[in-house]
Design a protein around this motif. Sequence first.
Motif, PDB file in Angstrom:
ATOM      1  N   VAL A 239      12.612   0.544   0.277  1.00 28.48           N
ATOM      2  CA  VAL A 239      13.537   1.350  -0.523  1.00 28.48           C
ATOM      3  C   VAL A 239      14.571   1.909   0.434  1.00 28.48           C
ATOM      4  O   VAL A 239      14.218   2.539   1.425  1.00 28.48           O
ATOM      5  CB  VAL A 239      12.790   2.522  -1.203  1.00 28.48           C
ATOM      6  CG1 VAL A 239      13.748   3.460  -1.898  1.00 28.48           C
ATOM      7  CG2 VAL A 239      11.753   1.995  -2.182  1.00 28.48           C
TER       8      VAL A 239
ATOM      9  N   PHE B  59       7.506  -2.537  -1.358  1.00 29.38           N
ATOM     10  CA  PHE B  59       8.874  -3.054  -1.248  1.00 29.38           C
ATOM     11  C   PHE B  59       9.730  -2.014  -0.527  1.00 29.38           C
ATOM     12  O   PHE B  59       9.544  -0.817  -0.734  1.00 29.38           O
ATOM     13  CB  PHE B  59       9.453  -3.311  -2.639  1.00 29.38           C
ATOM     14  CG  PHE B  59       8.874  -4.526  -3.298  1.00 29.38           C
ATOM     15  CD1 PHE B  59       9.534  -5.736  -3.257  1.00 29.38           C
ATOM     16  CD2 PHE B  59       7.640  -4.466  -3.951  1.00 29.38           C
ATOM     17  CE1 PHE B  59       8.994  -6.866  -3.853  1.00 29.38           C
ATOM     18  CE2 PHE B  59       7.085  -5.590  -4.548  1.00 29.38           C
ATOM     19  CZ  PHE B  59       7.769  -6.791  -4.503  1.00 29.38           C
TER      20      PHE B  59
ATOM     21  N   GLY C  31       2.569   0.623   0.108  1.00 30.97           N
ATOM     22  CA  GLY C  31       2.109  -0.244  -0.980  1.00 30.97           C
ATOM     23  C   GLY C  31       0.776   0.202  -1.548  1.00 30.97           C
ATOM     24  O   GLY C  31       0.627   1.364  -1.913  1.00 30.97           O
TER      25      GLY C  31
ATOM     26  N   ASN D 114       3.849  -2.243  -7.200  1.00 34.11           N
ATOM     27  CA  ASN D 114       4.622  -1.807  -6.029  1.00 34.11           C
ATOM     28  C   ASN D 114       6.124  -1.892  -6.298  1.00 34.11           C
ATOM     29  O   ASN D 114       6.892  -1.015  -5.897  1.00 34.11           O
ATOM     30  CB  ASN D 114       4.306  -2.702  -4.825  1.00 34.11           C
ATOM     31  CG  ASN D 114       3.013  -2.321  -4.135  1.00 34.11           C
ATOM     32  OD1 ASN D 114       2.494  -1.206  -4.309  1.00 34.11           O
ATOM     33  ND2 ASN D 114       2.472  -3.240  -3.362  1.00 34.11           N
TER      34      ASN D 114
ATOM     35  N   GLY E 226       7.277  10.295 -10.062  1.00 32.99           N
ATOM     36  CA  GLY E 226       7.268   9.238 -11.074  1.00 32.99           C
ATOM     37  C   GLY E 226       6.950   7.861 -10.505  1.00 32.99           C
ATOM     38  O   GLY E 226       6.782   6.909 -11.256  1.00 32.99           O
ATOM     39  N   ALA E 227       6.827   7.767  -9.167  1.00 31.22           N
ATOM     40  CA  ALA E 227       6.483   6.476  -8.566  1.00 31.22           C
ATOM     41  C   ALA E 227       5.118   6.008  -9.047  1.00 31.22           C
ATOM     42  O   ALA E 227       4.927   4.840  -9.381  1.00 31.22           O
ATOM     43  CB  ALA E 227       6.486   6.577  -7.045  1.00 31.22           C
ATOM     44  N   GLY E 228       4.191   6.947  -9.098  1.00 32.56           N
ATOM     45  CA  GLY E 228       2.832   6.605  -9.508  1.00 32.56           C
ATOM     46  C   GLY E 228       2.782   6.091 -10.945  1.00 32.56           C
ATOM     47  O   GLY E 228       2.017   5.172 -11.261  1.00 32.56           O
TER      48      GLY E 228
ATOM     49  N   GLY F  41       7.165   0.858  -8.725  1.00 34.61           N
ATOM     50  CA  GLY F  41       7.093   2.135  -7.990  1.00 34.61           C
ATOM     51  C   GLY F  41       8.288   2.293  -7.068  1.00 34.61           C
ATOM     52  O   GLY F  41       8.919   3.358  -7.009  1.00 34.61           O
TER      53      GLY F  41
ATOM     54  N   GLY G   7       1.771   5.046  -1.029  1.00 35.74           N
ATOM     55  CA  GLY G   7       3.191   5.352  -0.841  1.00 35.74           C
ATOM     56  C   GLY G   7       4.000   4.131  -0.425  1.00 35.74           C
ATOM     57  O   GLY G   7       3.819   3.047  -0.984  1.00 35.74           O
TER      58      GLY G   7
ATOM     59  N   LYS H 280      -3.109   3.737  -4.196  1.00 32.89           N
ATOM     60  CA  LYS H 280      -1.670   3.778  -3.879  1.00 32.89           C
ATOM     61  C   LYS H 280      -1.453   4.421  -2.516  1.00 32.89           C
ATOM     62  O   LYS H 280      -1.990   5.490  -2.250  1.00 32.89           O
ATOM     63  CB  LYS H 280      -0.933   4.603  -4.946  1.00 32.89           C
ATOM     64  CG  LYS H 280      -0.979   3.994  -6.327  1.00 32.89           C
ATOM     65  CD  LYS H 280      -0.485   4.976  -7.382  1.00 32.89           C
ATOM     66  CE  LYS H 280      -1.631   5.832  -7.866  1.00 32.89           C
ATOM     67  NZ  LYS H 280      -1.232   6.734  -8.982  1.00 32.89           N
TER      68      LYS H 280
HETATM   69  P1  ATP Z   1       3.605  10.351  -7.698  1.00 38.67           P
HETATM   70  O1  ATP Z   1       4.425  11.053  -6.669  1.00 38.67           O
HETATM   71  O2  ATP Z   1       4.438   9.757  -8.768  1.00 38.67           O
HETATM   72  O3  ATP Z   1       2.436  11.127  -8.193  1.00 38.67           O
HETATM   73  P2  ATP Z   1       1.550   8.833  -6.356  1.00 38.67           P
HETATM   74  O4  ATP Z   1       1.198   9.859  -5.330  1.00 38.67           O
HETATM   75  O5  ATP Z   1       0.637   8.600  -7.479  1.00 38.67           O
HETATM   76  O6  ATP Z   1       3.019   9.079  -6.916  1.00 38.67           O
HETATM   77  P3  ATP Z   1       2.578   6.995  -4.387  1.00 38.67           P
HETATM   78  O7  ATP Z   1       1.637   6.324  -3.454  1.00 38.67           O
HETATM   79  O8  ATP Z   1       3.450   8.048  -3.850  1.00 38.67           O
HETATM   80  O9  ATP Z   1       1.710   7.456  -5.642  1.00 38.67           O
HETATM   81  O10 ATP Z   1       3.535   5.914  -5.050  1.00 38.67           O
HETATM   82  C1  ATP Z   1       3.050   4.969  -5.966  1.00 38.67           C
HETATM   83  C2  ATP Z   1       3.543   3.596  -5.596  1.00 38.67           C
HETATM   84  O11 ATP Z   1       4.968   3.556  -5.652  1.00 38.67           O
HETATM   85  C3  ATP Z   1       3.148   3.152  -4.206  1.00 38.67           C
HETATM   86  O12 ATP Z   1       1.867   2.564  -4.204  1.00 38.67           O
HETATM   87  C4  ATP Z   1       4.271   2.163  -3.901  1.00 38.67           C
HETATM   88  O13 ATP Z   1       4.004   0.933  -4.521  1.00 38.67           O
HETATM   89  C5  ATP Z   1       5.485   2.784  -4.577  1.00 38.67           C
HETATM   90  N1  ATP Z   1       6.222   3.664  -3.652  1.00 38.67           N
HETATM   91  C6  ATP Z   1       6.138   5.000  -3.567  1.00 38.67           C
HETATM   92  N2  ATP Z   1       6.950   5.490  -2.603  1.00 38.67           N
HETATM   93  C7  ATP Z   1       7.565   4.419  -2.058  1.00 38.67           C
HETATM   94  C8  ATP Z   1       8.525   4.237  -1.003  1.00 38.67           C
HETATM   95  N3  ATP Z   1       9.032   5.265  -0.316  1.00 38.67           N
HETATM   96  N4  ATP Z   1       8.919   2.968  -0.718  1.00 38.67           N
HETATM   97  C9  ATP Z   1       8.434   1.914  -1.395  1.00 38.67           C
HETATM   98  N5  ATP Z   1       7.532   2.016  -2.389  1.00 38.67           N
HETATM   99  C10 ATP Z   1       7.092   3.242  -2.721  1.00 38.67           C
END
Ligand code: ATP
Length: 314
Positions: A245, A243, A228, A280, A253-255, A283, A225, A223
Amino acid sequence: ELDVVTFGETMVLFTSELMLPLEYNDRFYKQIGGAESNVAIGLRRLGHSVGWFSKLGNDPFGRYIHKFIRGEGVDTSRCIYTDEAPTGIFFKEKYSATNLKVYYYRKNSAASLLSPDDLDEDYIASAKILHLTGITPALSPTCRETVFKAIEIAKKNEVKIVFDPNIRLKLWDKEKAKSVLLEIAKEADIILPGLDEGEMLSGRKIPEEIADFFGKEKTVIIKIGEKGAYYQSKNESGYVEGFPVSQIVDPVGAGDGFAAGVISGILRNESIYSAVKRGNAVGAMAVGMSGDVEGLPRSEELEEFIKGVISLQD
Ligand code: ATP
């Protein structure tokens, strides 16, 4: 006959209503928080059958969590109540939408008492996928044993293992975390690290190299952020763009949303590329709404979002 089984600690979350340091804030609202139940709820909203279980304190917070998750349509029949410890809780301090800090009150919680004997082998064996996170093994030695016992059951019954490392260095020491999480990753079919987690576990920096470290026989999805994700499996690899945002309301909670989207795609027999795209999308939708589960979409909402019909600006 469940699509997915998952287990772990879910706590009651008290979120600050005011953007103030916790010691000056006197207004909170009650939600729940737990990576595994977030994924379970996300999958359920997308139409899959899911079981989630934990050990809950025999107290109002334990009942609240149980009712909430059951209310979403997740099977909670294997939850266990205990009088020996309270349900864990935590507080979220907010300085701004993206500047958050959490304070845990979870040490020796009910969930930390989970032990291998609490596992129902037939239940896990009945699922297509076992979803695990790296949070559970950090909670206590018996939780760690429970994770490895669940892995053993899954392997024996040909249940696929999806592993999200979810590294929480507040819960355990870095070296210990690394060695245990690598041991779990070795057993997993699909691994979902964030880029920084992949770096920590592999000692490498570039997504391609991190994926190679875990090995080509696995599906590794990293992942990144808003950018993607990168995926690599036996026969394919590549980047899948995130995508857009328009406003980040709550990055937490994105993860978990991503995991729900990816697992959903896999259950629908989509290609890895499409499953990652689905991840994606979920998320991105999750960061656009407050709370860990409130922003998780139902199938139709997700399809519309992917088609670009829904704009978060509306
Ligand atoms: P968490 O904060 O929930 O632990 P994480 O660190 O496991 O998340 P991230 O890479 O922050 O993972 O986010 C997971 C997925 O959510 C990304 O791979 C992406 O698909 C989506 N995502 C996160 N942030 C964004 C953003 N600002 N815009 C678009 N998509 C996002």
